[in-house]
Motif scaffolding. Structure first.
Motif, PDB file in Angstrom:
ATOM      1  N   ARG A   1       4.466  10.415  -4.334  1.00 25.29           N
ATOM      2  CA  ARG A   1       5.237  11.588  -4.772  1.00 25.29           C
ATOM      3  C   ARG A   1       6.738  11.340  -4.724  1.00 25.29           C
ATOM      4  NH1 ARG A   1       1.207  14.167  -1.192  1.00 25.29           N
ATOM      5  NH2 ARG A   1      -0.454  15.011  -2.543  1.00 25.29           N
TER       6      ARG A   1
ATOM      7  N   ARG B   1       9.658  -2.915   2.295  1.00 23.49           N
ATOM      8  CA  ARG B   1       8.370  -3.113   1.625  1.00 23.49           C
ATOM      9  C   ARG B   1       8.633  -3.357   0.152  1.00 23.49           C
ATOM     10  NH1 ARG B   1       4.416   1.632   2.128  1.00 23.49           N
ATOM     11  NH2 ARG B   1       6.218   2.959   2.553  1.00 23.49           N
TER      12      ARG B   1
ATOM     13  N   ASN C   1       0.833  -1.186   0.000  1.00 26.01           N
ATOM     14  CA  ASN C   1       0.000   0.000   0.000  1.00 26.01           C
ATOM     15  C   ASN C   1       0.875   1.246   0.000  1.00 26.01           C
ATOM     16  OD1 ASN C   1      -2.493  -1.419   0.134  1.00 26.01           O
ATOM     17  ND2 ASN C   1      -2.125  -1.788   2.324  1.00 26.01           N
ATOM     18  N   LEU C   2       0.524   2.203  -0.840  1.00 30.06           N
ATOM     19  CA  LEU C   2       1.298   3.434  -0.970  1.00 30.06           C
ATOM     20  C   LEU C   2       0.469   4.620  -0.512  1.00 30.06           C
ATOM     21  CD1 LEU C   2       2.918   2.874  -4.490  1.00 30.06           C
ATOM     22  CD2 LEU C   2       3.988   2.548  -2.264  1.00 30.06           C
ATOM     23  N   ALA C   3       1.025   5.426   0.388  1.00 31.73           N
ATOM     24  CA  ALA C   3       0.402   6.681   0.787  1.00 31.73           C
ATOM     25  C   ALA C   3       0.684   7.728  -0.283  1.00 31.73           C
ATOM     26  CB  ALA C   3       0.957   7.128   2.139  1.00 31.73           C
ATOM     27  N   LEU C   4      -0.020   8.859  -0.217  1.00 29.63           N
ATOM     28  CA  LEU C   4       0.200   9.910  -1.202  1.00 29.63           C
ATOM     29  C   LEU C   4       1.648  10.402  -1.177  1.00 29.63           C
ATOM     30  CD1 LEU C   4      -3.091  12.016  -0.955  1.00 29.63           C
ATOM     31  CD2 LEU C   4      -2.476  10.244  -2.602  1.00 29.63           C
ATOM     32  N   ALA C   5       2.225  10.492   0.030  1.00 30.95           N
ATOM     33  CA  ALA C   5       3.629  10.919   0.125  1.00 30.95           C
ATOM     34  C   ALA C   5       4.548   9.909  -0.559  1.00 30.95           C
ATOM     35  CB  ALA C   5       4.021  11.080   1.597  1.00 30.95           C
ATOM     36  N   ASP C   6       4.227   8.626  -0.448  1.00 33.28           N
ATOM     37  CA  ASP C   6       5.018   7.598  -1.127  1.00 33.28           C
ATOM     38  C   ASP C   6       4.926   7.776  -2.639  1.00 33.28           C
ATOM     39  OD1 ASP C   6       5.582   6.446   1.343  1.00 33.28           O
ATOM     40  OD2 ASP C   6       3.895   5.045   1.215  1.00 33.28           O
TER      41      ASP C   6
ATOM     42  N   ALA D   1      -2.153  12.157  -7.356  1.00 35.92           N
ATOM     43  CA  ALA D   1      -0.828  12.490  -6.825  1.00 35.92           C
ATOM     44  C   ALA D   1       0.182  12.214  -7.920  1.00 35.92           C
ATOM     45  CB  ALA D   1      -0.513  11.673  -5.574  1.00 35.92           C
TER      46      ALA D   1
END
Length: 438
Positions: free
Chosen positions: A9, A248, A2-7, A26
């Motif tokens: 970017r 990860r 799973n990737l967060a928005l910061a990831d 994003a």
């Protein structure tokens, strides 16, 4: 993974996560739009779009012409050849980085298409075991993946019969025998693999949100290779690394590198090289050995980027040769046009067009004159040899005025209006009005 928005970017690619309407959720700082041939990876209901290296216009023009010709052939053929050609056309579009969607596709279509392809590509006895009817994205591509799994079972495991079994959203190719013989290593990137088939299967599965599982034994006397549909997780080979250890990673990364979470990078020269390059340029995309990396905070993101347009075009040419059995039902002119466009695209990519002896050329050209409706005489050429007749027939039909023979040399005089046609440019000599054929 799973990737967060910061990831998102921080990914070491010119990329963006876009929604179903094409709006950007994003993106990385390098993102300037997808461009031609951009790779798209389904992520649940969204897509991660990754920019790739572009190619010269003459390459992309020939690639589009070839893909369109395959679509035309599929539309004009009768079953079962129409099914086989639909599989080939849709699958090569995916390999080329084009979007292929079929909202009305179902598992019934996948089974029907796969059965037609397996009958064409193999001598296997086939049993089909259907399940519940479910929607499927790009059923033609899913079917050709299953065809490839069946081909591998026949070729590498030596079996003479398989079962095509649907279990909910999973499609299994099942046979009696050991799994070890059917396991074939491959890679998504063109330069890192020796064979087309299983590499295609992974690329196509990535593009339609599916996963190909390697053959495994069920604990008895059966081996099963599986295509799992509707997975929707990111299929880009990507890992997050901290202190030289993978923390990860996507499944695609595991498949390509064997470096699962918890692994150190010391055993992988490309990974350690990319890591070192990123540490030397914090925040920027660094490249080493074709791998990309970016240092962001205490993490370094490493990705194996998708092939650029040129390597994707090479995969299309390879795939056309690999799956030529699927085009045998095309009428003669259509089959020759597909062959000719494949040769011309290969020439642009650096592969010379094969030549045939002069008597063979004359005989074949006279056979093709009718299907191509050539209104010019075929000369009694007596030189050593000339370019593949399918290429010559296509050029003559689309751009030619007349064949010219000068001793051992054979030329095609080109209509002035066609001098810059993408078909003509790859063979154009210093004389802009003629194309050398010998």
């Amino acid at each position: 993974m799973n990737l967060a928005l910061a990831d998102l970017r921080s990914l070491p690619l010119a990329s963006a996560l876009v929604d179903a309407h094409g709006d950007v959720i994003a993106c990385t700082p390098e993102w300037q739009g997808g461009g031609a041939g951009a790779a798209a990876y389904p992520v649940r209901r969204n897509r991660l779009v990754v920019c790739v290296e572009t190619a010269a216009q003459r390459c992309t023009a020939l690639l589009e012409r070839l893909l369109d010709e395959l679509d035309t052939a599929a539309a004009g053929a009768a079953p079962p050849w129409s099914l086989r050609l639909r599989m080939l056309a849709a699958s090569l579009r995916l390999v080329a980085g084009r979007t292929v969607e079929s909202d009305s596709g179902t598992t019934v279509d996948v089974l029907e298409l796969a059965a037609a392809g397996i009958a064409s590509r193999t001598a296997l006895r086939l049993e089909v075991v259907p399940g519940a009817t479910l929607p499927v994205r790009a059923p033609e591509a899913a079917a050709l993946i299953l065809v490839q799994l069946a081909v591998n079972a026949e070729r590498h495991a030596g079996v003479d019969a398989v079962a095509l079994v649907q279990a909910s959203s999973a499609m299994h190719i099942r046979w009696r025998g050991a799994a070890e013989a059917a396991n074939v290593r491959t890679a998504r990137r063109h330069e890192e693999r020796e064979r087309w088939g299983l590499g295609f299967a992974r690329i196509a599965a990535d593009a339609i949100g599916a996963v190909v599982h390697a053959p495994f034994s069920d604990g008895g006397h059966w081996t099963v290779a599986t295509l799992e549909l509707g997975v929707g997780r990111l299929a880009l080979p990507l890992a997050a690394v901290r202190h030289g250890r993978v923390v990860r990673a996507t499944r695609a990364w595991d498949e390509e590198t064997g470096l699962a979470p918890g692994s150190g990078l010391a055993a992988s020269a490309p990974a350690t090289g990319a890591l070192a390059a990123a540490m030397d340029a914090p925040g920027a995309i660094a490249t080493c050995g074709g791998w990309n990396a970016r240092a962001s905070g205490d993490l370094v993101w490493i990705a194996i980027p998708p092939d650029g347009v040129v390597d994707r075009a090479r995969d299309v040419v390879d795939g056309l040769a690999h799956e030529r059995a699927l085009t045998e039902g095309v009428e003669e002119a259509g089959r020759a046009r597909i062959s000719a466009l494949g040769h011309l695209l290969g020439l642009v990519l650096g592969t010379p067009i094969q030549r045939v002896p002069a008597p063979v050329w004359v005989r074949r050209m006279r056979e093709l004159a009718g299907p191509f409706r050539l209104d010019m005489p075929i000369p009694d050429f007596g030189g050593v040899g000339a370019a593949d007749p399918s290429v010559c027939a296509l050029l003559a039909a689309e751009a030619g005025e007349a064949f010219e023979v000068e001793g051992d040399a054979l030329w095609l005089r080109v209509r002035p209006s066609a001098a810059r046609d993408p078909l003509v440019v790859p063979l154009a000599a210093q004389d802009p009005g003629r194309v050398a054929l010998s």
